[in-house]
Design a protein around this motif. Structure first.
Motif, short mmCIF file in Angstrom:
data_model
loop_
_atom_site.label_atom_id
_atom_site.label_comp_id
_atom_site.label_asym_id
_atom_site.label_seq_id
_atom_site.Cartn_x
_atom_site.Cartn_y
_atom_site.Cartn_z
N LEU A 51 97.88 -13.45 41.98
CA LEU A 51 96.90 -14.42 42.50
C LEU A 51 97.13 -15.81 41.93
CD1 LEU A 51 93.64 -12.28 42.44
CD2 LEU A 51 94.81 -13.16 44.47
N HIS A 52 97.38 -15.89 40.64
CA HIS A 52 97.62 -17.19 40.01
C HIS A 52 98.87 -17.84 40.61
CE1 HIS A 52 97.74 -20.36 37.04
NE2 HIS A 52 99.00 -20.05 36.80
N GLY A 53 99.93 -17.06 40.76
CA GLY A 53 101.16 -17.59 41.34
C GLY A 53 100.96 -18.13 42.74
N ILE A 54 100.19 -17.41 43.54
CA ILE A 54 99.94 -17.83 44.91
C ILE A 54 99.05 -19.07 44.95
CG2 ILE A 54 98.78 -17.17 47.07
CD1 ILE A 54 99.77 -14.27 46.45
N THR A 55 97.94 -19.05 44.22
CA THR A 55 96.98 -20.16 44.30
C THR A 55 97.50 -21.44 43.65
OG1 THR A 55 95.81 -19.44 42.31
CG2 THR A 55 94.96 -18.66 44.43
N GLU A 56 98.35 -21.32 42.65
CA GLU A 56 98.85 -22.50 41.94
C GLU A 56 100.24 -22.93 42.39
OE1 GLU A 56 96.91 -24.34 40.01
OE2 GLU A 56 95.32 -22.89 40.48
N ALA A 58 103.14 -21.35 42.17
CA ALA A 58 104.19 -21.05 41.18
C ALA A 58 105.49 -20.66 41.88
CB ALA A 58 103.75 -19.92 40.27
N GLU A 59 106.59 -20.97 41.23
CA GLU A 59 107.89 -20.52 41.72
C GLU A 59 108.10 -19.08 41.30
OE1 GLU A 59 112.57 -21.34 40.96
OE2 GLU A 59 111.24 -23.06 40.81
N LYS A 60 107.82 -18.79 40.02
CA LYS A 60 107.95 -17.42 39.53
C LYS A 60 107.15 -17.23 38.25
CE LYS A 60 112.37 -18.27 37.22
NZ LYS A 60 113.77 -17.87 37.14
N ILE A 61 106.83 -15.98 37.98
CA ILE A 61 106.14 -15.58 36.75
C ILE A 61 106.99 -14.50 36.10
CG2 ILE A 61 104.14 -14.35 35.81
CD1 ILE A 61 102.43 -15.81 37.87
N SER A 62 107.23 -14.62 34.80
CA SER A 62 108.03 -13.65 34.08
C SER A 62 107.22 -13.02 32.96
CB SER A 62 109.27 -14.31 33.46
OG SER A 62 110.06 -14.89 34.45
N LEU A 63 107.43 -11.74 32.76
CA LEU A 63 106.81 -10.99 31.68
C LEU A 63 107.94 -10.34 30.90
CD1 LEU A 63 104.10 -9.94 30.50
CD2 LEU A 63 104.36 -7.96 31.98
N THR A 64 108.10 -10.71 29.63
CA THR A 64 109.20 -10.20 28.82
C THR A 64 108.66 -9.31 27.72
OG1 THR A 64 110.45 -12.22 29.24
CG2 THR A 64 111.20 -10.85 27.42
N VAL A 75 105.18 -18.91 33.32
CA VAL A 75 105.12 -19.26 34.74
C VAL A 75 106.00 -20.48 34.94
CG1 VAL A 75 103.04 -20.67 34.44
CG2 VAL A 75 103.56 -19.76 36.68
N GLN A 76 106.75 -20.49 36.05
CA GLN A 76 107.61 -21.63 36.32
C GLN A 76 107.04 -22.42 37.49
OE1 GLN A 76 111.80 -20.92 36.41
NE2 GLN A 76 112.17 -22.78 37.57
N TYR A 77 106.42 -23.47 37.22
CA TYR A 77 106.02 -24.53 38.14
C TYR A 77 105.82 -25.76 37.30
CZ TYR A 77 101.28 -23.17 36.69
OH TYR A 77 100.18 -22.83 35.96
N LYS A 139 108.84 -13.47 41.82
CA LYS A 139 109.19 -14.74 42.46
C LYS A 139 108.36 -14.90 43.72
CE LYS A 139 113.10 -17.60 43.80
NZ LYS A 139 112.36 -18.34 44.77
N PHE A 140 107.74 -16.07 43.85
CA PHE A 140 106.84 -16.34 44.96
C PHE A 140 107.56 -17.09 46.06
CE2 PHE A 140 104.36 -15.71 41.19
CZ PHE A 140 103.38 -14.84 41.63
N PRO A 141 107.08 -16.95 47.31
CA PRO A 141 107.73 -17.66 48.43
C PRO A 141 107.55 -19.16 48.30
CG PRO A 141 105.74 -16.54 49.18
CD PRO A 141 105.94 -16.17 47.74
#
Length: 142
Positions: A51-56, A58-64, A75-77, A139-141
């Motif tokens: 949801l955060h990636g879509i609403t903000e 974001a290009e991508k979110i990574s969890l390591t 988050v990459q934006y 990775k978000f569209p």
């Protein structure tokens, strides 16, 4: 009785449940008060991240998952760090994504459709396991 709904459906239902909230605020609250149900907490974290990636935008979110057991979310934006889930929740989130996507090899990449309320989007899930470290990227569209 055991809940037989798929993990994918549970993530989508959690997205629907939290669609009108501030995902970042909810993720921050999870750091302090994760549910005793690790699977439910992991599903919630994944839904909030999507949801955060879509609403903000974001290009991508990574969890390591680090070798020492710690978890880092990014988050990459813009150069920012997301609130990382507790260690056991992060580990379970990666396991859930592996189960949903059926990526059993150390590296894999697949599209995943996510329905939210009356619409849907497709994210790209990338998993990589190397040298005791495991990384999940959503990775978000464009």
């Amino acid at each position: 009785m055991k809940d037989r709904r798929s993990l994918h459906l549970k993530v989508q239902e959690m997205c629907d449940c939290y669609a009108s909230t501030d995902p970042l605020k909810e993720m921050s609250a999870m750091e302090k008060s994760a549910s005793e149900d690790v699977e439910e907490s992991a599903i919630k974290w994944l839904a909030l991240a999507i949801l955060h990636g879509i609403t903000e935008g974001a290009e991508k979110i990574s969890l390591t998952l680090e070798e020492d057991g710690s978890v880092n979310a990014k988050v990459q934006y813009r150069k920012a760090t997301l609130p990382s889930p507790p260690s056991e929740v992060g580990k379970k989130a990666v396991e859930i994504i592996r189960q949903i996507t059926h990526i059993e090899t150390p590296k894999g990449k697949l599209p995943l459709a996510v329905g939210i309320r009356d619409s849907s989007t497709e994210v790209i899930i990338k998993l990589k396991k190397d040298n005791g470290k495991e990384k999940l990227t959503i990775k978000f569209p464009d």
